[in-house]
Structures are given as structure tokens and as C-alpha cells.
Design an enzyme around this catalytic site. Structure first.
Site, mmCIF file in Angstrom:
data_model
loop_
_atom_site.group_PDB
_atom_site.id
_atom_site.type_symbol
_atom_site.label_atom_id
_atom_site.label_comp_id
_atom_site.label_asym_id
_atom_site.label_seq_id
_atom_site.Cartn_x
_atom_site.Cartn_y
_atom_site.Cartn_z
ATOM 1 C CD GLU A 157 -2.769 -0.224 2.172
ATOM 2 O OE1 GLU A 157 -3.242 -0.409 3.400
ATOM 3 O OE2 GLU A 157 -4.212 -1.618 1.139
ATOM 4 C CD GLU A 192 -3.989 -6.138 2.498
ATOM 5 O OE1 GLU A 192 -4.905 -5.548 3.353
ATOM 6 O OE2 GLU A 192 -3.078 -6.103 2.098
HETATM 7 C C1 BG6 Z 1 -4.792 -3.112 4.819
HETATM 8 C C2 BG6 Z 1 -3.410 -3.362 5.116
HETATM 9 O O1 BG6 Z 1 -4.583 -1.978 4.853
HETATM 10 O O2 BG6 Z 1 -6.059 -3.738 4.904
HETATM 11 C C3 BG6 Z 1 -3.451 -4.418 6.170
HETATM 12 O O3 BG6 Z 1 -1.809 -3.662 4.404
HETATM 13 C C4 BG6 Z 1 -4.927 -3.690 7.157
HETATM 14 O O4 BG6 Z 1 -1.970 -4.169 6.952
HETATM 15 C C5 BG6 Z 1 -5.941 -4.189 6.145
HETATM 16 O O5 BG6 Z 1 -4.130 -5.143 7.674
HETATM 17 C C6 BG6 Z 1 -6.818 -3.944 7.103
HETATM 18 O O6 BG6 Z 1 -7.300 -2.467 8.051
HETATM 19 P P1 BG6 Z 1 -6.876 -2.702 9.336
HETATM 20 O O7 BG6 Z 1 -7.100 -2.237 10.386
HETATM 21 O O8 BG6 Z 1 -8.574 -3.308 9.950
HETATM 22 O O9 BG6 Z 1 -6.309 -3.829 9.887
#
Ligand code: BG6
Length: 497
Positions: free
Chosen positions: A204, A396
Site C-alpha cells: 500500500e 487483499e
Molecule cells: C490494509 C493493510 O490496509 O488493510 C493491512 O495492508 C490491514 O495491513 C488491512 O490489516 C485491514 O486494515 P485493518 O486496519 O482493519 O487491519
């Protein structure tokens, strides 16, 4: 029709949220290891001390406007009951990796994304010698994956810069950190040759604007420092791609973008422009990493703000000649912007500009304000493909929930609904729009500490981990309902939703 036979199905993780074992195997600390826990309402803090002995904490994290540690403060661990550091044990993958990989293999995964903790290989980030114990650990993880036919995808930097580089050099503000990164990348390419074929350089990368400490190890982050750090990450990525192409041709090196479609709330041209500008703030990063150029809209912005790129002779040429091999991205939902509502706190989620963001009246959100958008992936894939015409990889996508654990499982129909909608949307992009998609990795397939909040309560997993927000519990693993649903989905190559 449908997904190709080679389609990569699986899950994604990050060391600072999942691995634990921070004090084992001679690892050094990273910027994530001095971040405290938090919640939806309490910001995570970075703890620090000064030479005078003064100590304290500052919220240099997602959601905070704070950009500096106090003058003279260096980030460090503090022995104080007020501070709890969730990365230290996280989900204890360090001791559970065989079990986790087996559970994922049983779920049908042919791909798993991990990040390497740079400071586990080089405790200070730029040490002369590599820490062989760190190499042994990751080799063993990747061998375990190969045993089950799982393709490991490795992020070289996922939200944790070696702490020493942050303290001494202000992280990627300095060219030194970029040079150290490339040496670390080379070490990985050599040590894991034959085991790992797909790497991502910076997780990211565009989140450097929202969280410069988390993304690039900046303890002081004025706009010029942020521009320097982004430049040094672009440069480090291009140096890495050049090295891979010349010396490790079997490797594929991807960039990684946090992306969410941005919609204008109204047809007012002002709102339309705002949506476009908001997207460009994100796409600037992929413009550089996939097209190899700094786009004019960004150069103009820098000119207005008096920002000067720290480019040395030949740097821009390297960036131009060595873009990444493919574009990977995270996508959790979408964002809505308008000039007609002052309430910019209403919309949340990652990947978008927070200013002018409001809630989407057509979508429901989870307890943390993240909206589920059933067209999200189709729109994302079309936007990115139109702009770059390159291979895309969703690395993701997922939903955090306050799961209720009962009778040895979690009945997470909400997670299944989310996945069904998102996978269908992605399938439509492949079937109807002809987008070349390498794979789909569900974020946080095994429960882990959330990045934004530093708490366990915001669970994403299809596999439940018995641990609470303070690392208390047996750390035993349990399959949730979504585990079986995803297994059936993968077995049908995405047909059975
Ligand atoms: C992404 C990241 O932004 O979102 C992860 O690459 C992160 O590291 C994921 O865990 C979800 O966000 P969060 O804050 O709910 O863990």
C-alpha cells in the site's frame, strides 16, 4: 468463461500483525513493534524517549493528523503497564506456522501471502551480516508451503521499517534506507531462490500520505519528507526490479496499491472533480510504478507547494525503465466524496482521501465504518486495467467483524455474504470485461491484530485464533463457517458462490 486454471486462490497476512516471536531468533525491532494497541475510538501510539530520560507516546498512525515525534525523541519500547504492544505475540504464527499452512492447504489455497520482517534478517536494517536464524525461519515457512503446492507471495515491506533506520535516518526520507532495502531484497532473492517466485515491494505504497510513519518509517513527516520517502521507495522498487530482471529472471515483482473506487455523491461538477482528484491522489503511485513517470498533475502540485524531488543523476531514468511487472492491490470497499457536507468524519476505510468523505446511503457498513460494496472489485479492476493494461492481482479483500465464538466455531454468515458479493463482482470483471486477473487473496485468512486499531477484536479470519486484545488465550485455531464456504468456492474455481 470463469477463472483460469492457474488462478491463485488464497489468503494474505503481514508479519507485524501475524508473526509474533519478536524477541526470538535474534530479530531486531521494527517501527511496528513500538506501536501500542488501540481501538475504534482510541488511537495507537508510538512510544519514545529522549536523551534527558523523558518518555512519552504520540499517535503517529492511521487516522491521526500527527506527523512528528517531539524534537529529540527516538521511538523505543517502554517498560510501563500503560503500554501494550500487540505485534510482539500477534497471532503467534512464529510457533504455529505448520498448523496454519496445513489449515489453509485443507481450505484449498494454492497461494499464501506473507511479509518478511526486514529486521528479522537485518536487525538494524543495514547490518553487515545477515541473521541466519531469520533466513532459516522463512525458508522453513516457504518449504512448508511448497509441500502443499502453495505458491508463496512475499511482500518485502509491509508496514514495518527496521526501527534503527527510522530513528537514525528518518526511514525512507533518506536514500540510505532505499539502498539498504535493495541489499535486503537481494538477500531474500538469493536465500529463497526456487521457493519464492512472486514478490511485492511496498505494501500500500500510497498510504504514505495517510500514515508516513507506518508506511515508510518517518518520525518527522512534513510534505517534503513524505515526497522524499515516496521517491526513495519508487527508486528502491525500480532498483529491485532491475536487479530481478538482470539476475533473477524467474521472479515477478509487483507493486501494491491501496485502492477503493471513489464516487461523487451528487452530479454537481464540483463533486465529480473532487472524486477525480481524490482518485488521482491514489493513482499517482501506480502511475509512477507502472508507467515509470511522475504525472503532470503531481509535478504541478509539488511546484505549487515548493517541493523538490531528491533525484540524483540517472534516478528518473531508472524509474522510467524499470516499472513493476504487475499491479497488485487491496480493495475493501468504496468511498463517497462531496463538497455539500461538512461532516467528513462520516466515511471511513482505507485507500481513499478522508477529506470530504461521507457515508454511502446505499451501502451497509461494519462496526468500524467500512462499507461493503458489491460492485467494488469490478469497478476497481476496470479502472486499473483501462489505465495500465497490465496483469492485476487482488492481494487483499476482506471484512473485519466482532466475531462471536461459540461451540468451537464462529457462524460468520456476514463474512460469507461479503465474500460472495466481492468474488462475484471480480468474476464479472473477468467474464464480461475480459480483465486479466492473476488471483484473489482474502485478507487476514487467519485472525490477526488489526493494523489501524491494533486490536484482535476486529477479526477478518476464516480461521479463529483464541487470543484477546492483550495476547491472552490459548492461541488455538478453529475453523469458522466461512472456512468451509471458501473451501467450496475454491474447489469450484469460483463457480460455486
Ligand atoms: C490494509 C493493510 O490496509 O488493510 C493491512 O495492508 C490491514 O495491513 C488491512 O490489516 C485491514 O486494515 P485493518 O486496519 O482493519 O487491519
Amino acid at each position: 468463461m470463469g477463472f483460469s486454471r492457474e488462478f491463485l486462490w488464497g489468503g494474505a497476512t503481514a508479519a507485524n500483525q501475524y508473526e509474533g516471536g519478536v524477541f526470538e531468533g535474534n530479530a531486531g525491532l521494527s517501527t511496528a513493534d513500538v506501536m501500542t494497541n488501540g481501538s475504534h475510538t482510541v488511537r495507537r501510539q508510538v512510544t519514545w524517549k529522549k536523551e534527558t530520560g523523558e518518555t512519552g507516546s504520540t499517535p503517529l498512525c492511521f487516522g491521526s493528523e500527527e506527523r512528528h515525534l517531539p524534537e529529540g525523541a527516538v521511538p523505543c519500547l517502554l517498560e510501563d503497564d500503560r503500554y501494550y504492544y500487540p505485534s510482539h505475540r500477534a497471532s503467534d504464527f512464529y510457533h504455529h506456522y505448520k498448523e496454519d499452512i496445513r489449515l489453509c492447504a485443507e481450505e484449498g489455497f494454492n497461494c499464501l501471502r506473507f511479509s518478511i520482517k526486514w529486521s528479522r534478517l537485518f536487525p538494524n536494517g543495514d547490518d553487515e551480516a545477515v541473521n541466519e536464524e531469520g533466513i532459516r525461519f522463512y525458508r522453513s515457512v516457504f518449504e512448508e508451503c511448497r509441500k502443499y503446492g502453495i505458491e508463496p507471495v512475499v511482500t518485502l515491506l509491509h508496514y514495518e521499517t527496521p526501527l534503527a533506520l527510522a530513528a537514525k535516518y528518518n526511514g525512507f526520507d533518506s536514500r540510505h534506507t532505499a539502498q539498504a532495502f535493495v541489499r535486503y531484497a537481494r538477500t531474500c532473492f538469493e536465500a529463497f531462490q526456487g521457493l519464492v517466485k512472486i514478490y511485492l515491494t511496498f505494501n500500500e505504497i500510497n498510504c504514505i500520505d495517510a500514515a508516513p510513519y507506518v508506511t515508510a518509517g518517518l518520525i518527522h513527516a512534513d510534505p517534503q519528507n513524505i515526497a522524499n520517502a515516496a521517491f526513495h521507495q519508487f527508486l528502491a522498487s525500480s532498483w529491485t526490479v532491475k536487479m530481478a530482471h538482470e539476475e533473477f529472471p524467474e521472479l515477478k515483482i509487483g507493486m501494491m496499491l491501496a485502492y477503493g473506487p471513489v464516487y461523487a455523491l451528487t452530479p454537481d461538477p464540483q463533486d465529480q472533480l473532487l472524486a477525480q482528484q481524490s482518485l488521482n491522489r491514489t493513482l499517482f503511485y501506480s502511475d509512477v510504478q507502472m508507467r515509470g513517470i511522475y504525472p503532470d498533475y503531481k509535478l504541478k502540485e509539488y511546484e505549487r507547494e515548493g517541493i523538490v524531488l531528491p533525484a540524483q543523476d540517472g534516478d528518473l531514468d531508472v524509474i522510467r525503465r524499470y516499472p513493476c511487472d504487475f499491479l497488485s492491490f487491496s480493495c475493501y470497499g468504496s468511498h463517497v466524496v462531496t463538497v455539500h457536507d461538512e461532516n467528513s468524519e462520516a466515511g471511513e476505510g482505507n485507500g481513499g482521501a478522508k477529506a470530504h468523505m461521507v457515508r454511502n446511503p446505499y451501502l451497509s457498513t461494519n462496526a468500524w465504518g467500512w462499507a461493503t460494496d458489491p460492485q467494488c472489485l469490478r469497478i476497481t479492476l476496470n479502472t486499473l486495467y483501462d489505465r495500465y493494461h497490465c496483469d492485476l492481482f487482488c492481494v487483499e479483500n476482506g471484512i473485519g467483524w466482532n466475531d462471536v465464538f461459540e461451540d468451537g466455531t464462529v457462524h460468520d454468515s456476514y463474512r460469507i455474504d461479503y465474500m460472495r458479493a466481492n468474488i462475484r463482482s471480480m468474476r464479472d470483471a473477468v467474464d464480461y470485461d475480459g480483465i486479466p486477473l492473476m488471483g484473489y487473496l482474502y485478507w487476514g485468512c487467519v485472525d490477526m491484530v488489526s493494523n489501524g486499531e491494533g486490536e484482535m477484536a476486529k477479526r477478518y479470519g476464516q480461521i479463529y485464533v483464541d487470543a484477546d486484545n492483550y495476547g491472552k488465550g490459548s492461541f488455538a485455531r478453529f475453523r469458522k463457517d466461512s472456512w468451509s464456504w471458501y473451501r467450496d468456492c475454491i474447489a469450484s474455481n469460483g463457480e460455486n458462490l
